[in-house]
Design a protein around this motif. Structure first.
Motif, PDB file in Angstrom:
ATOM      1  N   GLY A  79     -23.983  48.618 -24.175  1.00 41.35           N
ATOM      2  CA  GLY A  79     -23.453  48.519 -25.622  1.00 41.35           C
ATOM      3  C   GLY A  79     -22.564  48.487 -25.902  1.00 41.35           C
ATOM      4  N   ASP A  80     -21.818  49.117 -25.179  1.00 43.48           N
ATOM      5  CA  ASP A  80     -20.284  48.980 -24.738  1.00 43.48           C
ATOM      6  C   ASP A  80     -19.457  47.884 -24.376  1.00 43.48           C
ATOM      7  N   GLY A  81     -20.310  47.132 -23.344  1.00 44.05           N
ATOM      8  CA  GLY A  81     -20.077  46.076 -22.750  1.00 44.05           C
ATOM      9  C   GLY A  81     -19.320  46.227 -21.010  1.00 44.05           C
ATOM     10  N   LYS A  82     -19.818  47.330 -20.192  1.00 45.47           N
ATOM     11  CA  LYS A  82     -19.229  47.790 -19.254  1.00 45.47           C
ATOM     12  C   LYS A  82     -21.202  46.963 -18.677  1.00 45.47           C
ATOM     13  N   THR A  83     -20.861  45.985 -17.368  1.00 45.26           N
ATOM     14  CA  THR A  83     -22.015  45.404 -17.031  1.00 45.26           C
ATOM     15  C   THR A  83     -21.726  45.930 -15.304  1.00 45.26           C
ATOM     16  N   LEU A  84     -23.179  45.793 -14.822  1.00 44.81           N
ATOM     17  CA  LEU A  84     -22.852  47.055 -13.797  1.00 44.81           C
ATOM     18  C   LEU A  84     -23.930  45.554 -13.102  1.00 44.81           C
ATOM     19  N   PHE A  85     -23.206  45.232 -12.192  1.00 45.07           N
ATOM     20  CA  PHE A  85     -24.348  44.193 -10.744  1.00 45.07           C
ATOM     21  C   PHE A  85     -25.567  45.018  -9.145  1.00 45.07           C
ATOM     22  N   SER A  86     -26.396  44.617  -8.657  1.00 44.32           N
ATOM     23  CA  SER A  86     -27.031  45.114  -8.364  1.00 44.32           C
ATOM     24  C   SER A  86     -26.476  44.898  -6.610  1.00 44.32           C
ATOM     25  N   ASN A  87     -25.373  44.061  -7.176  1.00 48.26           N
ATOM     26  CA  ASN A  87     -24.253  44.115  -5.615  1.00 48.26           C
ATOM     27  C   ASN A  87     -22.743  44.640  -5.420  1.00 48.26           C
ATOM     28  N   ASP A  88     -23.227  45.226  -5.944  1.00 48.69           N
ATOM     29  CA  ASP A  88     -21.932  46.950  -6.076  1.00 48.69           C
ATOM     30  C   ASP A  88     -20.519  46.070  -7.494  1.00 48.69           C
ATOM     31  N   LYS A  89     -20.947  44.874  -7.961  1.00 49.46           N
ATOM     32  CA  LYS A  89     -19.697  44.562  -8.089  1.00 49.46           C
ATOM     33  C   LYS A  89     -20.013  45.721  -9.992  1.00 49.46           C
ATOM     34  N   LYS A  90     -18.998  45.033 -10.535  1.00 51.42           N
ATOM     35  CA  LYS A  90     -18.521  45.598 -12.111  1.00 51.42           C
ATOM     36  C   LYS A  90     -18.094  44.428 -13.178  1.00 51.42           C
ATOM     37  N   GLN A  91     -18.356  44.431 -13.946  1.00 52.89           N
ATOM     38  CA  GLN A  91     -17.727  44.197 -15.208  1.00 52.89           C
ATOM     39  C   GLN A  91     -17.157  44.327 -16.632  1.00 52.89           C
ATOM     40  N   THR A  92     -16.430  43.674 -17.384  1.00 49.64           N
ATOM     41  CA  THR A  92     -16.417  43.662 -18.884  1.00 49.64           C
ATOM     42  C   THR A  92     -16.933  42.664 -19.592  1.00 49.64           C
ATOM     43  N   TYR A 103     -31.107  51.594  -8.082  1.00 47.67           N
ATOM     44  CA  TYR A 103     -32.172  50.567  -8.846  1.00 47.67           C
ATOM     45  C   TYR A 103     -32.429  49.410  -9.041  1.00 47.67           C
ATOM     46  N   LEU A 104     -31.111  48.788  -9.382  1.00 47.87           N
ATOM     47  CA  LEU A 104     -31.606  47.709  -9.733  1.00 47.87           C
ATOM     48  C   LEU A 104     -31.054  46.717  -8.288  1.00 47.87           C
ATOM     49  N   LYS A 105     -30.440  47.688  -7.124  1.00 55.34           N
ATOM     50  CA  LYS A 105     -30.354  46.960  -5.694  1.00 55.34           C
ATOM     51  C   LYS A 105     -31.995  46.644  -5.474  1.00 55.34           C
ATOM     52  N   ASP A 106     -33.195  48.237  -4.879  1.00 54.28           N
ATOM     53  CA  ASP A 106     -33.996  47.961  -5.034  1.00 54.28           C
ATOM     54  C   ASP A 106     -35.149  47.235  -6.042  1.00 54.28           C
ATOM     55  N   GLN A 107     -35.184  47.386  -6.833  1.00 54.74           N
ATOM     56  CA  GLN A 107     -36.049  46.202  -8.340  1.00 54.74           C
ATOM     57  C   GLN A 107     -35.268  44.741  -7.776  1.00 54.74           C
ATOM     58  N   ASN A 108     -34.332  44.435  -7.499  1.00 53.14           N
ATOM     59  CA  ASN A 108     -33.866  43.063  -7.069  1.00 53.14           C
ATOM     60  C   ASN A 108     -34.112  42.673  -5.619  1.00 53.14           C
ATOM     61  N   THR A 109     -34.619  43.069  -4.461  1.00 60.74           N
ATOM     62  CA  THR A 109     -35.837  42.986  -3.423  1.00 60.74           C
ATOM     63  C   THR A 109     -36.695  43.022  -3.774  1.00 60.74           C
ATOM     64  N   HIS A 110     -37.486  43.736  -4.594  1.00 59.35           N
ATOM     65  CA  HIS A 110     -38.862  43.078  -4.555  1.00 59.35           C
ATOM     66  C   HIS A 110     -39.194  41.852  -5.206  1.00 59.35           C
ATOM     67  N   SER A 111     -38.237  41.715  -6.820  1.00 60.81           N
ATOM     68  CA  SER A 111     -38.551  40.565  -6.754  1.00 60.81           C
ATOM     69  C   SER A 111     -37.766  39.244  -6.512  1.00 60.81           C
ATOM     70  N   SER A 112     -37.338  38.847  -6.041  1.00 56.62           N
ATOM     71  CA  SER A 112     -36.519  37.884  -4.997  1.00 56.62           C
ATOM     72  C   SER A 112     -35.536  37.315  -5.822  1.00 56.62           C
ATOM     73  N   PHE A 113     -35.369  37.943  -6.820  1.00 54.67           N
ATOM     74  CA  PHE A 113     -34.143  37.242  -7.877  1.00 54.67           C
ATOM     75  C   PHE A 113     -32.846  37.243  -6.853  1.00 54.67           C
ATOM     76  N   ALA A 114     -32.145  36.699  -7.085  1.00 58.66           N
ATOM     77  CA  ALA A 114     -30.870  36.337  -6.121  1.00 58.66           C
ATOM     78  C   ALA A 114     -30.142  37.154  -6.339  1.00 58.66           C
ATOM     79  N   LEU A 115     -29.595  37.801  -8.092  1.00 56.78           N
ATOM     80  CA  LEU A 115     -28.489  38.852  -8.886  1.00 56.78           C
ATOM     81  C   LEU A 115     -29.106  39.651 -10.015  1.00 56.78           C
ATOM     82  N   THR A 116     -29.804  40.965 -10.093  1.00 60.38           N
ATOM     83  CA  THR A 116     -29.476  41.485 -11.261  1.00 60.38           C
ATOM     84  C   THR A 116     -28.056  42.057 -11.991  1.00 60.38           C
ATOM     85  N   GLY A 117     -28.599  43.209 -12.907  1.00 54.21           N
ATOM     86  CA  GLY A 117     -27.018  43.931 -13.537  1.00 54.21           C
ATOM     87  C   GLY A 117     -27.993  43.997 -14.386  1.00 54.21           C
TER      88      GLY A 117
END
Length: 303
Positions: A77-90, A59-73
Motif C-alpha cells: 500500500g505504501d508503494g514499496k515493490t518487491l520483484f521475484s528477481n530480488d530487485k526493489k522499486q518504489t 515465495y514469488l520466485k517459487d510461484q514464478n517458476t511453477h506458473s511460467s511467468f517471466a517475472l512476478t512482484g
C-alpha cells in the motif's frame, strides 16, 4: 458476377473462422494466466509471508517458476515493490492503476509501467490482494509480448498472412509475424479505398465492441481482414489475408470450378454406362428364364 460473389463469400467464411479462432487463442491464454494470478492473490491474503520481505521474494520466485511467468512482484500500500528477481522499486504501479486494480479485482495492461531492468515490451497482469475487504497490496506478473506468439500464430487456417492484437486506437500491441507498422488504422487510412467497405463503419464497430470484416487495397493488391474482440480492455485480434490480387483468386476459383464440373460429368457418365450395362444383363437373364429350356438349353419359343 456469380464467380465474384462466390469468391467474396469464400473470403468472408475464411475470415470469420480465422477471426474467431485467433480471438479464442488469445482469450484462452489470458484467461489461464488470470486464473493463476487470482489464485496466487487468494493464497496471499492471509499469509504471514507478507510480513517478511525475504520470505515474500522466495515465495514469488517459487510461484514464478511453477506458473511460467517471466517475472512476478508485489506492491504494498505504501508503494514499496518487491520483484521475484530480488530487485526493489518504489511505486512501480501508479496509484491510479492500483485503485483500478482494487476496484475491478484484476487488470491486464500493456506495459503501463516498466522497471529500468526490463528492456522488452510486456503485458502486465495484476490482481488485488485483500483481507476482509481491506487491500493489502497488489500481486502482479509480467509477460514479454514475445511469449504470446504461439497464440497469434497457431492457426488451423494457413491462408492468414498476419495476425495482430490491437487496441481501440489501432495501436499494434502484438503481431505474428512482426508487423512493419505500429498502427493498423494509419495503414488503412493511407491505403486505397475499397468501395464495398467503409473504414468509418469499422472504426465505429471497434469502439462499440462489434466484430466485422473489412477490405482495402494496399500497394495495388486487394486485402481482406477480420476484426474480433477478445473481451479484455477493448482489445481486438485482427486476421489479414495474404497480398494476393483478386483477379488471381477469381482465376483460381474458375479453374477449380471447371475441374469440379468435369469430375461430376465424368462420374455421371460412368454411372449411366453402369445402368445401361445392368439393364442389358437383366434383359438377357429374363429372356433366358422365359424362353430357354433349362434341361436342353434350346430356345423353346417355337415349341
Amino acid at each position: 458476377w456469380k464467380v465474384s460473389h462466390r469468391l467474396e463469400q469464400g473470403v468472408h467464411a475464411i475470415l470469420e473462422a480465422a477471426g474467431k479462432e485467433l480471438a479464442g487463442n488469445v482469450t484462452s491464454e489470458l484467461e489461464a494466466q488470470q486464473k493463476i494470478l487470482t489464485t496466487l492473490a487468494v493464497s496471499l491474503k492471509d499469509d504471514p509471508v507478507l510480513q517478511n520481505a525475504h520470505q515474500l521474494v522466495a515465495y514469488l520466485k517459487d510461484q514464478n517458476t511453477h506458473s511460467s511467468f517471466a517475472l512476478t512482484g508485489f506492491q504494498f500500500g505504501d508503494g514499496k515493490t518487491l520483484f521475484s528477481n530480488d530487485k526493489k522499486q518504489t511505486q512501480f504501479l501508479p496509484q491510479e492503476a492500483v485503485r483500478e486494480i482494487h476496484k475491478k479485482g484484476f487488470l491486464i495492461a500493456y506495459h503501463p509501467a516498466r522497471p529500468a531492468f526490463l528492456e522488452q515490451d510486456y503485458l502486465m497482469l495484476a490482481a488485488s490482494v485483500q483481507n476482509e475487504k481491506q487491500p493489502r497490496g497488489v500481486v502482479f506478473a509480467l509477460q514479454p509480448v514475445s511469449s504470446y506468439q504461439a497464440a497469434l500464430g497457431d492457426l488451423v487456417l494457413t491462408d492468414i498472412s498476419l495476425s495482430l492484437l490491437i487496441n481501440q486506437q489501432g495501436q499494434v500491441l502484438m503481431s505474428y509475424p512482426k508487423a512493419a507498422e505500429d498502427n493498423m488504422f494509419e495503414v488503412i487510412d493511407s491505403s486505397e479505398e475499397d468501395k464495398r467497405f467503409s473504414k468509418e463503419e469499422m472504426y465505429q464497430n471497434i469502439q462499440q465492441g462489434k466484430e466485422g470484416i473489412f477490405g482495402y487495397i494496399f500497394e495495388g493488391k486487394q486485402r481482406f481482414l477480420s476484426y474480433y474482440p477478445i473481451g479484455y480492455n477493448g482489445w481486438y485480434t485482427v486476421a489479414i489475408l495474404p497480398e494476393v490480387s483478386e483477379a488471381k483468386k477469381i482465376t483460381s476459383l474458375m479453374v477449380m470450378s471447371l475441374v469440379l464440373c468435369l469430375s461430376i460429368i465424368g462420374v455421371l457418365g460412368l454411372l449411366l454406362a453402369f445402368i445401361v450395362h445392368m439393364q442389358r444383363q437383366n434383359s438377357k437373364a429374363l429372356y433366358k428364364m422365359g424362353f430357354v429350356d433349362p434341361l436342353t438349353g434350346n430356345d423353346n419359343t417355337n415349341a
